[in-house]
Design an enzyme around this catalytic site. Structure first.
Site, mmCIF file in Angstrom:
data_model
loop_
_atom_site.group_PDB
_atom_site.id
_atom_site.type_symbol
_atom_site.label_atom_id
_atom_site.label_comp_id
_atom_site.label_asym_id
_atom_site.label_seq_id
_atom_site.Cartn_x
_atom_site.Cartn_y
_atom_site.Cartn_z
ATOM 1 N N SER A 27 0.796 -1.217 0.000
ATOM 2 C CA SER A 27 0.000 0.000 0.000
ATOM 3 C C SER A 27 0.832 1.272 0.000
ATOM 4 O O SER A 27 0.375 2.297 -0.486
ATOM 5 C CB SER A 27 -0.953 -0.004 1.194
ATOM 6 O OG SER A 27 -0.248 -0.182 2.403
ATOM 7 N N HIS A 30 -5.374 -2.970 -2.879
ATOM 8 C CA HIS A 30 -5.002 -2.003 -3.927
ATOM 9 C C HIS A 30 -4.900 -2.620 -5.313
ATOM 10 O O HIS A 30 -4.597 -1.928 -6.278
ATOM 11 C CB HIS A 30 -3.682 -1.317 -3.570
ATOM 12 C CG HIS A 30 -3.758 -0.571 -2.278
ATOM 13 N ND1 HIS A 30 -4.182 0.726 -2.186
ATOM 14 C CD2 HIS A 30 -3.503 -0.977 -1.003
ATOM 15 C CE1 HIS A 30 -4.172 1.116 -0.922
ATOM 16 N NE2 HIS A 30 -3.768 0.103 -0.182
ATOM 17 N N LYS A 35 -11.448 1.268 -1.845
ATOM 18 C CA LYS A 35 -10.436 1.809 -2.750
ATOM 19 C C LYS A 35 -11.005 1.859 -4.164
ATOM 20 O O LYS A 35 -11.853 2.696 -4.425
ATOM 21 C CB LYS A 35 -9.153 1.011 -2.601
ATOM 22 C CG LYS A 35 -8.410 1.546 -1.367
ATOM 23 C CD LYS A 35 -7.897 0.587 -0.409
ATOM 24 C CE LYS A 35 -7.444 1.298 0.862
ATOM 25 N NZ LYS A 35 -7.078 0.374 1.912
HETATM 26 C C1 LIG Z 1 -6.969 0.206 3.263
HETATM 27 C C2 LIG Z 1 -6.397 -1.127 3.565
HETATM 28 C C3 LIG Z 1 -7.014 -1.983 4.482
HETATM 29 C C4 LIG Z 1 -8.159 -1.532 5.338
HETATM 30 O O1 LIG Z 1 -9.339 -1.511 4.626
HETATM 31 P P1 LIG Z 1 -10.528 -0.593 5.175
HETATM 32 O O2 LIG Z 1 -11.720 -1.105 4.461
HETATM 33 O O3 LIG Z 1 -10.168 0.798 4.820
HETATM 34 O O4 LIG Z 1 -10.590 -0.822 6.650
HETATM 35 C C5 LIG Z 1 -6.519 -3.263 4.620
HETATM 36 N N1 LIG Z 1 -5.442 -3.668 3.925
HETATM 37 C C6 LIG Z 1 -4.798 -2.859 3.070
HETATM 38 C C7 LIG Z 1 -3.610 -3.370 2.330
HETATM 39 C C8 LIG Z 1 -5.247 -1.566 2.874
HETATM 40 O O5 LIG Z 1 -4.601 -0.751 2.052
#
Ligand SMILES: *Cc1c(COP(=O)(O)O)cnc(C)c1O
Length: 396
Positions: A176, A204, A236
């Protein structure tokens, strides 16, 4: 007796690690208003430009009219409604897995999956640069917890030799904060050879990667035997909110029985599932979004290299510019903001010490002209600040 929060807060300030929340006064998109200032932004994770898409908004509104607003109860009581179920079936279809289970957030999906699968006497092995929710999940599980070198299958193999009990190997799909891809074929090979299970959090990757947006697993063409536990998040590229775990019938039934962050929480609003069903359709079928995004990524990398910026090994929409020092990263970000550009400085402990960076993210909603404006702004600020002495990020 005192918690002495004031001292902790001032220490954080002194280290240039103090966090502030920019106040967004507009919907997500390239053009935003933040703290009263109109800015061209390159820092959200709305990679396909769906967070403010008219058809997704319409689906949300129609969903609310039909199903109401609140989930009303947990899934096991009476909160599992028809749109949730339909979304799970669509996500199973996207991932090519027999089933998918909807969670309220990605953080909870990760806590739920890891803690349901391993516990005392077991082992969990994680990439050093995994997302915080995965690291927290590993610690909370009570299993023996060990981190291997970033994206290093040989380092994983050494730890697998010593693993006891059920062993879960856990990795981000697209990292990320770096934007690089996990070497899943190699990680899957080592993991399978030891009879362990691989869990991939592809928050992502879904959307930007794979011919139909199926993420890193589709990109590499991996099977359920390679990646038995596949996690995606919906906040995302899907542009909405929530998360899912996809896998076998037995895996999903086990999560329904044993994943506490699944069981002990209210289901997400059904209207949100209606919105996600629409964004999932756009994500799968509107290939132009991926193609345009890839063109912007190429444009950005070429331009940034000409300026002499230190980029990372990434062909995803996450294109961090490595700065090193936290104060310097903040200064760079501030200078950009004065020019009407918003790019967030990411500092420790989100990234390893000495590897502060500007995390540029690109979206299919951006235009080539906007990326050009970003490059011009970066060039101007870069020449003001002088050349960066690139510190090697501590990835070892
Ligand atoms: C954003 C993210 C999460 C968390 O997801 P949310 O739905 O925002 O709680 C988990 N793992 C990764 C790799 C992320 O980038």
């Amino acid at each position: 007796m005192s918690f002495d929060l004031a001292a902790r807060l001032s220490a954080r300030r002194a280290e240039n690690l103090y966090r502030q929340r920019p106040l967004l006064e507009s919907p997500q998109g390239p053009q935003v208003v933040v703290d009263g200032q109109p800015l061209l932004a390159f820092c959200n994770n709305d990679y396909l430009g769906l967070a403010n898409h008219p058809q997704v908004i319409e689906a949300w509104q129609a969903g609310a009219a039909r199903w109401g607003v609140g989930g009303g109860a947990s899934h096991l009581v009476i909160g599992h409604s028809t749109p949730h179920h339909a979304l799970e079936e669509a996500l199973a279809d996207l991932t090519g897995r027999p089933r998918a289970l909807l969670f309220t957030t990605g953080y909870m999906a990760n806590l739920g999956a890891v803690t349901a699968l391993v516990g005392q006497g077991d082992t969990v092995l994680e990439d050093r640069l995994n997302h915080a929710s995965l690291l927290d999940a590993g610690l909370l599980s009570g299993a023996r917890f060990n981190r291997y070198l970033h994206n290093d299958a040989a380092s994983l193999a050494k730890r697998l030799e010593k693993a006891t009990g059920n062993t879960l190997v856990v990795t981000d799909g697209v990292f990320s904060m770096d934007g690089d891809l996990a070497d899943l074929p190699a990680l899957a090979r080592e993991t399978r050879a030891k009879g362990a299970w691989l869990m991939v959090d592809d928050a992502h990757g879904f959307g930007p990667l794979g011919a139909h947006g199926g993420g890193i697993v589709e990109h590499f063409g991996l099977s359920q035997e390679d990646v038995p536990v596949l996690v995606g998040t919906l906040g995302k590229a899907f542009g909405t909110a929530g998360a899912f775990v996809a896998g076998s019938e037995e895996l999903i039934e086990s999560l329904v029985q044993f994943a506490r962050p699944y069981i002990y929480t209210t289901s997400q609003p059904p209207a949100l599932a209606c919105a996600t069903l629409k964004s999932l359709e756009l994500l799968r079928t509107e290939h132009w979004r991926r193609e345009h995004l890839n063109a912007l990524i190429r444009q950005f990398r070429q331009g940034a290299e000409q300026i002499g910026l230190t980029l990372m090994d990434s062909f995803t929409p996450i294109q961090p510019i490595l700065i090193g020092d936290s104060a310097r990263a903040l200064r760079f970000s501030q200078l950009l903001r004065e020019r009407g550009l918003m790019v967030t400085a990411i500092r420790p402990p989100t990234v390893p010490a000495g590897s502060a960076r500007l995390r540029v993210t690109l979206s299919a909603a951006h235009t080539e002209a906007q990326v050009q404006l970003l490059l011009e702004g970066l060039a101007a600020c870069f020449s003001l600040l002088g050349p960066v002495e690139p510190l090697e990020p501590n990835h070892a």
